[in-house]
Design a protein around this motif. Structure first.
Motif, short mmCIF file in Angstrom:
data_model
loop_
_atom_site.label_atom_id
_atom_site.label_comp_id
_atom_site.label_asym_id
_atom_site.label_seq_id
_atom_site.Cartn_x
_atom_site.Cartn_y
_atom_site.Cartn_z
N GLN A 92 66.46 59.91 -59.26
CA GLN A 92 65.13 59.78 -58.67
C GLN A 92 64.08 60.32 -59.63
N MET A 93 64.36 61.49 -60.23
CA MET A 93 63.40 62.13 -61.11
C MET A 93 63.33 61.48 -62.49
N MET A 94 64.31 60.62 -62.79
CA MET A 94 64.27 59.89 -64.06
C MET A 94 63.67 58.50 -63.89
N ALA A 842 61.32 70.94 -63.46
CA ALA A 842 61.80 69.57 -63.19
C ALA A 842 63.27 69.42 -63.54
N TRP A 843 63.65 69.89 -64.72
CA TRP A 843 65.04 69.72 -65.16
C TRP A 843 66.02 70.45 -64.25
N LEU A 844 65.58 71.58 -63.70
CA LEU A 844 66.47 72.36 -62.84
C LEU A 844 66.38 71.98 -61.37
N ALA A 845 65.40 71.16 -61.01
CA ALA A 845 65.19 70.82 -59.60
C ALA A 845 66.39 70.15 -58.94
N PRO A 846 67.11 69.23 -59.60
CA PRO A 846 68.28 68.63 -58.94
C PRO A 846 69.40 69.63 -58.68
N ILE A 847 69.41 70.73 -59.42
CA ILE A 847 70.49 71.71 -59.31
C ILE A 847 70.10 72.82 -58.34
N LEU A 848 69.03 73.54 -58.68
CA LEU A 848 68.55 74.66 -57.85
C LEU A 848 67.42 74.16 -56.96
N HIS A 868 60.26 68.12 -55.67
CA HIS A 868 61.16 66.98 -55.52
C HIS A 868 60.43 65.65 -55.35
N LEU A 869 59.13 65.69 -55.48
CA LEU A 869 58.34 64.46 -55.53
C LEU A 869 57.89 64.16 -56.96
N ARG A 870 58.44 64.91 -57.91
CA ARG A 870 58.04 64.75 -59.30
C ARG A 870 59.01 63.86 -60.06
#
Length: 1013
Positions: A92-94, A842-848, A868-870
């Motif tokens: 989603q973020m990519m 952003a890079w850590l958002a899918p994990i933490l 999570h909207l980024r």
């Protein structure tokens, strides 16, 4: 060294420093705070916001493999769902529309078994309950656990369409599953046949390979004698004509040249062969009544042996002649406590001229059929006797060779009908004369009396060579944990090798193999594993003899077994299931309802078996991915299927076959597999061993983000270990990351976008950090594309802990805290911190997922604000500067030696901090010297002053073993300590307005005063 001088009077300047300012707590308190974030996201309906935001983006569809709705989630569920969430969120973020629709498998034995357990506890008989009443209880049970598991999955931080999941028991799903089955039937791929399947006596149903696990089991093992009843002497004699002939004739009889001695030898061989017995070995004595043949191998050397001595209590005696594989005869003799004398070689070709008697011949007037010998590729001389007892109703190899030989056997007058020796409850039928009522396995899964009844009958007939016990790996039902048997039963199958629609070579197997070759597998070994399974698998058995599931919704013409193919009838069935569920099939008058006005109901049988649940889950792509009305953000085929490695024989497998049977290809483009979670010692988790780790316990003590970080940090493609040490390591890593982010937040509070510094105007150190961000952007994106989350955690953790906290932040603290407002160095540092914040969160958002939301909202509060909207930030490629990075690698090499020397000075208490030092640094390497030239190396080394000298330096100088060209001689910094920055410099006091600080700090104080700060 001299003592450091202090200013005559010191003012507290701490309020004049740009110290970190943040309310972001050092202690996370995740167990208490995470539910608040969940509630916030639910109130925002963040999943719907994502869908709206991404509706015009390309779709990435991770299709959820459905767990069973029959209990609380365990650590395997937590690993699985967390990895899926990592995939979905990162895609989603990519820049994809990465919708995630969770689902549940609600049919089949796991749930039906739970209801039956409740019945047994209450003394109720399932068979006395109307079938649809029983099915409703199963539906209610499944609904309860769907709700429980949904909340447990949400607590993990998994984002998806939780209010609109798919259920295999929903009416639209049941209608689609039935329709998929009827597509298979209409195309001619479905048939009713009879072959051995794995059968659970305890559960009274056939089982698929995916429902089997292997466990140690102790079996009776027997060696059984099959007497030779007939042999074709002329055929054997002709076959041995060269062996029993001489070049010079000694006698002429009727025109045939013979050697009298050789003729006697041939006659002796034929006589011995005719009175011999073949010996087989088996670990399933109960299958002896079902024996119909003996298999041998033409590749094995056999011999005919005579017993010359016996010391056993029963069994073979001196004078008996037996045939064994030569390689195994000594082992067999030792087992039976006999000694052999070898009489003859026995050619495997002679076995085709032999017919045997069944060892139970005459028992209750039965077993009077001939037992042929068949040449089988599956026969080896690794163990046993070199002969394989062949019961075609109780083994796939046995069934295969029997069916392959059926035409030839029929011509020899041998009855090739496969008997039904064992019924569904494990009892012998009338096809086992004299043994009826004996039981193989009882309702509790314990061994019955069938083995002992058979052994006793063999002893009575002098047909037992010897016996024993053996512990070996044996198939068990993974639900009941009880042993299963192979049993020949009528079942419904899908052809693997019949041409589809008459197109030569277009078979389900060929389609599936081609689809595997076109699929991306992560890790790649999964491709070979699934390919091997498809290449060797038998026809797909679909039927189960249970009640809770989608029925095999076809009608069969009586007396002909022809499947009814009628689109009108099929539409009626689908419409009824969509409106009422699959219960419509079991309702009174269902046959008449579906066949009315089209066919005479009396001419057809209605199939009562239900579909294997693997067909249900294998059909989910049809009622989820293709359902654009219900889930418009999904696509077919799925971008990815993701499950445990056991699903190569489960969901990946059944989905592949179902997709290929109905659509000619797999319903997925890629397959990702994970391993299983072991305890801290590498042992399989088990409640009985007390070594399970419940995800609920981890969340309660540490928070879901800790569990998520562990999942992302581990090599989840393989089996992983989870124990106290792994959890503590994860907690420690989390704390380091959190503290770094807290420092970043505190300093970035002073950032003003209007004061941002352009890249070209930044000092080298800042451009170096942006180069590293650009490098990481490429690496992180690639790792997310590769589903390699451990690499992401490693990259980011090392960057934050080593390159930021221990290097860049350490160096720039002085400038960020103390430099004047106008300082380009300070403003550039804040600009870099802003870029760091944007990228790292952003890079850590899918994990933490919880922590990054907390960090993001510290800077960007708002009702509709969420990390999570980024999207991942667009990092300019122009930031990349390998030459600069190479130069700074040299600078850091010199810095490492200085840091090592000062560490010793601190340890020996000769200095309190590095700012009290002004070391002399000797650099003999011209490249290193050139790299540091022009830089304020005292700033980089965090000292008040430094002297760089070309050359080797004195012998007693400090050096590191791997950097011999740099030497350091520590020295105290001359001058007075600045009351604001704590640097020790001679120019402290040179500004009359601020006599206790450096000129730099004096300027900072003037600018603050001018700004009204």
């Amino acid at each position: 060294m001299t003592d450091t001088n202090s200013a005559p009077t010191e003012t507290d300047y701490s309020a004049t420093l740009f110290l970190p300012q943040t309310e972001f707590p050092m202690r996370a308190g995740l167990p208490k705070r995470e539910p608040d974030w969940l509630a916030r996201w639910e109130e925002m309906d963040i999943y719907a916001m994502q869908r709206e935001q991404a509706r015009d983006r390309p779709k990435f569809t991770l299709h959820d493999g459905p767990p069973y709705a029959n209990g609380n989630i365990h650590i395997g569920h937590a690993l699985n769902k967390t990895v899926k969430d990592l995939v979905s969120r990162s895609m989603q973020m990519m820049g994809y529309n990465s919708a995630y629709v969770p689902g549940w498998d609600c049919h089949g034995l796991p749930i039906e078994w739970k209801i039956e357990e409740q019945y047994r506890a209450k003394g109720r008989d399932k068979n006395e309950v109307p079938v649809n009443e029983f099915r409703q209880e199963c539906r209610t049970f499944a609904t309860k656990w769907v709700d429980v598991q949904r909340e447990e999955f949400k607590r993990l931080g998994v984002l998806g369409d939780w209010e609109n999941p798919y259920l295999t028991m929903s009416f639209d799903a049941e209608a689609t599953i039935a329709n998929e089955l009827m597509k298979v039937a209409t195309s001619g791929q479905l048939y009713r046949g009879s072959k051995p399947v794995m059968w659970s006596v305890v559960e009274r149903t056939a089982l698929a390979e995916a429902e089997i696990e292997y466990a140690d089991y102790q079996s009776d093992t027997i060696w059984v004698k099959f007497p030779v009843s007939e042999l074709d002497t002329s055929q054997i004699a002709n076959a041995h004509s060269s062996k029993f002939a001489r070049s010079k004739p000694l006698q002429v009889d009727s025109g045939i040249e013979r050697d009298t001695a050789k003729t006697e030898e041939l006659e002796s061989y034929l006589s011995a062969l005719g009175s011999a017995v073949l010996v087989i070995w088996t670990t399933t004595p109960w299958t002896i009544p079902a024996n119909r043949a003996i298999s041998f191998s033409s590749k094995i050397a056999y011999g005919l042996y005579e017993i010359i001595e016996a010391t056993n209590d029963f069994g073979p005696q001196p004078g008996e002649k037996l045939i064994f594989a030569d390689k195994l005869v000594d082992e067999c003799a030792a087992k039976a406590k006999v000694q052999f004398k070898r009489l003859f070689d026995v050619s495997a070709h002679d076995f085709g001229s032999l017919t045997l008697n069944h060892p139970l011949r005459g028992l209750a007037g039965g077993y009077d059929f001939d037992v042929p010998l068949l040449d089988g590729e599956h026969v080896t001389d690794d163990a046993g006797t070199g002969f394989v007892h062949t019961a075609p109703g109780h083994g796939l190899d046995d069934f295969g060779i029997w069916m392959d030989s059926a035409r030839l056997l029929g011509e020899r007058g041998i009855d090739t009908k496969i008997p039904y020796v064992v019924d569904d409850a494990g009892f012998y039928t009338s096809d086992a004369p004299g043994l009826e009522g004996a039981r193989v396995i009882d309702d509790s899964g314990k061994t019955g009396d069938a083995n002992q009844r058979v052994i006793a009958a063999l002893i009575e007939r002098n047909a037992l060579f010897t016996r024993g016990r053996v512990k070996h790996s044996y198939p068990h039902s993974w639900r009941s944990k009880k042993p299963v048997i192979f049993r020949n039963t009528p079942q419904w199958f899908v052809y693997m090798d019949r041409d589809i629609a008459g197109k030569a070579g277009d078979t389900l197997r060929s389609r599936a193999l081609n689809a595997i070759d076109a699929t991306r597998f992560v890790p790649g070994a999964g491709q070979n594993r699934l390919r091997a399974m498809i290449a060797d698998r038998p026809d797909w058995v679909l039927s189960r003899q249970r009640a809770w599931g989608v029925p095999i919704s076809v009608f069969v013409k009586k007396h002909s077994n022809e499947i009814l193919v009628d689109e009108v009838v099929n539409h009626r069935i689908v419409d009824a299931f969509a409106a009422e569920g699959a219960d419509a099939w079991f309702a009174d008058g269902a046959k008449e309802r579906f066949l009315k006005d089209r066919h005479n109901p009396d001419d057809y049988d209605m199939v009562r078996d239900i579909l294997d649940v693997w067909f249900d889950s294998g059909s989910t792509h049809a009622f989820v991915l293709e359902n654009r009305q219900k889930w418009p953000d999904l696509k077919w085929p799925a971008s990815l299927y993701l499950e445990g490695s056991d699903q190569h024989r489960g969901w990946f497998h059944s989905s592949l076959l179902e997709g290929c049977a109905t659509r000619g290809r797999a319903p997925y483009d890629a397959v990702l597999t994970h391993g299983f979670t072991m305890d801290g010692n590498g042992k399989k988790m088990s409640k009985s061993l007390g070594n399970t780790v419940a995800p609920q316990d981890i969340i309660k003590q540490y928070g879901a983000d800790i569990l998520r970080l562990w999942v992302a940090s581990t090599d989840y493609w393989e089996d992983q270990r989870l124990g106290k040490e792994a959890i503590q390591t994860t907690v420690d890593n989390y704390r380091k990351l959190r503290n770094t982010l807290r420092w970043l937040l505190g300093n970035i509070a002073h950032y003003d976008p209007a004061d941002a510094v352009d890249f070209a105007d930044m000092p080298e150190l800042e451009r170096l950090m942006l180069h590293r961000l650009a490098q990481l952007d490429v690496q992180v994106r690639q790792a997310y594309n590769d589903f390699d989350y451990k690499k992401i955690v490693s990259l980011i953790s090392n960057f934050m802990n080593i390159e930021l906290s221990a290097f860049y932040f350490d160096i720039r603290k002085d400038a960020l805290y103390c430099d004047p407002i106008s300082s380009t160095r300070r403003r550039a540092g804040l600009t870099v911190l802003n870029h760091l914040f944007d990228c790292l969160t952003a890079w850590l958002a899918p994990i933490l997922v919880f922590t990054m939301e907390e960090v993001w909202l510290e800077r960007h509060p708002g009702k509709d604000s969420s990390v999570h909207l980024r999207l991942f930030p667009d990092v300019p490629k122009t930031w990349l500067n390998p030459d600069l990075a190479a130069k700074w690698a040299k600078i850091r090499t010199v810095r490492r030696v200085v840091t090592g020397a000062l560490e010793i000075e601190r340890r020996e208490k000769r200095i309190g901090s590095s700012l009290e030092a002004a070391p002399k640094v000797y650099v003999a390497d011209p490249d290193l010297l050139a790299a540091i030239d022009g830089h304020d190396f005292a700033d980089i080394a965090i000292t008040s002053a430094i002297e760089i000298i070309a050359g080797q330096g004195p012998e007693n100088a400090f050096r590191l073993d791997d950097i011999a060209e740099v030497a350091v001689v520590p020295a105290m910094a001359p001058g007075t300590r600045c009351a604001r920055s704590w640097k020790v410099l001679p120019e402290v006091g040179s500004d009359p307005d601020y006599p206790d600080v450096t000129p730099r700090d004096a300027q900072a104080l003037r600018e603050r005063a001018a700004a009204g700060l």
